[in-house]
Enzyme design. Structure first.
Site, PDB file in Angstrom:
ATOM      1  N   GLU A 152       0.800  -1.238   0.000  1.00  0.00           N
ATOM      2  CA  GLU A 152       0.000   0.000   0.000  1.00  0.00           C
ATOM      3  C   GLU A 152       0.833   1.288   0.000  1.00  0.00           C
ATOM      4  O   GLU A 152       0.616   2.168   0.825  1.00  0.00           O
ATOM      5  CB  GLU A 152      -0.956  -0.005   1.197  1.00  0.00           C
ATOM      6  N   ASN A 193       2.128  -5.256  -3.248  1.00  0.00           N
ATOM      7  CA  ASN A 193       0.728  -5.548  -2.917  1.00  0.00           C
ATOM      8  C   ASN A 193      -0.020  -4.248  -2.591  1.00  0.00           C
ATOM      9  O   ASN A 193       0.503  -3.382  -1.885  1.00  0.00           O
ATOM     10  CB  ASN A 193       0.730  -6.467  -1.672  1.00  0.00           C
ATOM     11  N   HIS A 229     -10.422  -6.315  -1.818  1.00  0.00           N
ATOM     12  CA  HIS A 229     -11.467  -6.202  -0.797  1.00  0.00           C
ATOM     13  C   HIS A 229     -12.621  -5.497  -1.509  1.00  0.00           C
ATOM     14  O   HIS A 229     -12.592  -4.287  -1.693  1.00  0.00           O
ATOM     15  CB  HIS A 229     -10.976  -5.361   0.388  1.00  0.00           C
ATOM     16  N   GLU A 257      -6.203 -10.797  -1.196  1.00  0.00           N
ATOM     17  CA  GLU A 257      -6.941 -10.627   0.059  1.00  0.00           C
ATOM     18  C   GLU A 257      -8.451 -10.587  -0.205  1.00  0.00           C
ATOM     19  O   GLU A 257      -9.183  -9.752   0.344  1.00  0.00           O
ATOM     20  CB  GLU A 257      -6.506  -9.327   0.754  1.00  0.00           C
ATOM     21  N   ASP A 259     -12.236 -10.575  -0.276  1.00  0.00           N
ATOM     22  CA  ASP A 259     -13.491 -10.706   0.476  1.00  0.00           C
ATOM     23  C   ASP A 259     -14.530  -9.844  -0.219  1.00  0.00           C
ATOM     24  O   ASP A 259     -14.187  -8.886  -0.914  1.00  0.00           O
ATOM     25  CB  ASP A 259     -13.351 -10.385   1.983  1.00  0.00           C
TER      26      ASP A 259
HETATM   27  C1  XIL Z   1      -5.822  -6.397   8.335  1.00  0.00           C
HETATM   28  C2  XIL Z   1      -6.142  -7.579   9.207  1.00  0.00           C
HETATM   29  O1  XIL Z   1      -7.093  -8.374   8.533  1.00  0.00           O
HETATM   30  C3  XIL Z   1      -6.675  -7.120  10.540  1.00  0.00           C
HETATM   31  O2  XIL Z   1      -6.834  -8.218  11.420  1.00  0.00           O
HETATM   32  C4  XIL Z   1      -5.716  -6.109  11.157  1.00  0.00           C
HETATM   33  O3  XIL Z   1      -6.264  -5.593  12.346  1.00  0.00           O
HETATM   34  C5  XIL Z   1      -5.406  -4.983  10.198  1.00  0.00           C
HETATM   35  O4  XIL Z   1      -4.925  -5.528   8.978  1.00  0.00           O
HETATM   36  N1  XIL Z   1      -4.803  -4.621   3.709  1.00  0.00           N
HETATM   37  C6  XIL Z   1      -3.791  -5.468   4.068  1.00  0.00           C
HETATM   38  C7  XIL Z   1      -3.976  -6.373   5.223  1.00  0.00           C
HETATM   39  O5  XIL Z   1      -2.773  -5.549   3.383  1.00  0.00           O
HETATM   40  O6  XIL Z   1      -2.778  -6.603   5.914  1.00  0.00           O
HETATM   41  C8  XIL Z   1      -5.023  -5.865   6.169  1.00  0.00           C
HETATM   42  O7  XIL Z   1      -5.231  -6.855   7.147  1.00  0.00           O
HETATM   43  C9  XIL Z   1      -6.284  -5.527   5.436  1.00  0.00           C
HETATM   44  C10 XIL Z   1      -6.043  -4.460   4.407  1.00  0.00           C
END
Ligand code: XIL
Length: 346
Positions: A152, A193, A229, A257, A259
């Site tokens: 990020e 990422n 996400h 990631e 969802d």
């Molecule tokens: C999130 C986790 O899922 C949580 O448990 C934690 O509190 C914060 O981080 N982008 C990412 C992940 O790259 O590492 C993040 O994960 C979600 C957003």
């Protein structure tokens, strides 16, 4: 009498067929159907829950540490590393013949207190990240297949995010992190990422430009992680376009990631309906299908789902709302979303 016997035998045969169907349906798992690595982000603490562990083991062929390899977990003090969470996940993955994807070496939201308070000139900061990256990559050398080196680093408009790293290391820090990681492990795959490339064209372009620049300068990079996400309303064509453009880099592509929220408006009192479950199922199916068809086999690093059951998801905490973005429910029963993933994989 003969008629009775015949009826009895018919009933017996039907019962056996039914049993066989249940058994073969049970034997189908996501990983058995997937033609590429299918992963879940795991929390090692939840592995004590037998249901959670069983699903993680049965359904997935790859594991990402949801949090336990991040800097604040793994490097809590300047001279102390805590390998316990990462090592537990590695042991789990190795026992089950799964791949371990490392997440993540540098993320502005995972900064331990000692780093926030660190005093030093640019050389001292450079030493700090180099030592962190090389110690962690070195510790897991040969056991972790890939690392999200930097996470990020771009804003939505494509400018560099104003993080503690940019402030102390200057605008070319991402390239140097990749170099340090490569020095520590010549074989591990190195990923950049980020999230929201499918909704922020500026961020997507910046990321692609960075890859082109790395190639020109000989900076090592092997793959791109699209966090994804997302939610049931996000248009497929934007996701497909992002996949296509990412594929054009020639690098590995990881949906890293995944969802899918069913409550994008963050309604406080949302009650999930069958219609919403069906939309979520369709979205899972179409994202998985797009990945399968758009990304050439040799560039498929895989798809990782961001944890397992709705009760484990980070989303409710993050959006301060009700949501249910994962393929299993809070009791770890399969949701329609699970069948959506299966459909997409087939
Ligand atoms: C999130 C986790 O899922 C949580 O448990 C934690 O509190 C914060 O981080 N982008 C990412 C992940 O790259 O590492 C993040 O994960 C979600 C957003």
């Amino acid at each position: 009498m003969i008629r009775f016997l015949f009826l009895f035998m018919m009933l017996l045969a039907m019962a056996q067929t039914n049993h066989a169907q249940t058994v073969s349906k049970e034997a189908v798992t996501l990983k058995s159907v997937a033609s590429f690595p299918l992963g879940a982000a795991l929390n090692p603490k939840l592995l004590n829950n037998a249901l959670y562990g069983r699903i993680a083991e049965r359904e997935f062929s790859s594991v990402t540490a949801e949090n336990h390899l991040k800097m604040h977990h793994i490097h809590p003090e300047q001279n102390r590393y805590d390998w316990s969470g990462g090592d537990a996940l590695i042991a789990f993955a190795q026992r089950n013949g799964q791949r371990l994807h490392g997440h993540t070496l540098l993320w502005h939201q995972a900064v331990p207190k000692w780093v926030r308070e660190f005093q030093g000139d640019s050389t001292a900061w450079e030493q700090l990240i180099k030592e962190h990256i090389q110690t962690v990559v070195g510790h897991y050398k040969g056991r972790i297949a890939a690392w999200d080196v930097v996470n990020e680093a771009f804003e939505e408009d494509g400018s560099l995010r104003k993080t503690i790293w940019l402030e102390h290391l200057g605008p070319d820090y991402i390239a140097r992190c990749f170099r340090y990681a490569r020095e520590a492990d010549p074989d591990v795959k190195l990923f950049y990422n980020d999230y929201g490339q499918e909704s922020s064209p500026g961020k997507l372009t910046a990321m692609l430009d960075m890859v082109a620049d790395f190639k020109r300068r000989g900076i090592p990079i092997d793959g791109i992680g699209l966090q994804m996400h997302t939610n049931i309303r996000h248009p497929d064509r934007q996701i497909e376009n992002t996949l296509r453009q990412t594929v054009n880099t020639g690098l590995l592509v990881h949906i890293s990631e995944l969802d899918i929220r069913i409550n994008p408006d963050k309604k406080p009192d949302l009650v999930p309906t069958d219609a919403l479950w069906q939309q979520q199922k369709q979205k899972f199916a179409s994202i998985v299908r797009m990945y399968k068809t758009v990304v050439p086999k040799e560039q498929q690093h895989g798809i990782t789902i961001w944890n397992i059951g709705d009760g484990d998801s980070w989303i409710p905490n993050f959006c301060k709302c009700q949501d249910f973005p994962l393929p299993f429910d809070k009791q770890y029963a399969k949701k329609p979303a699970y069948d959506g993933i299966l459909e997409g994989l087939k």
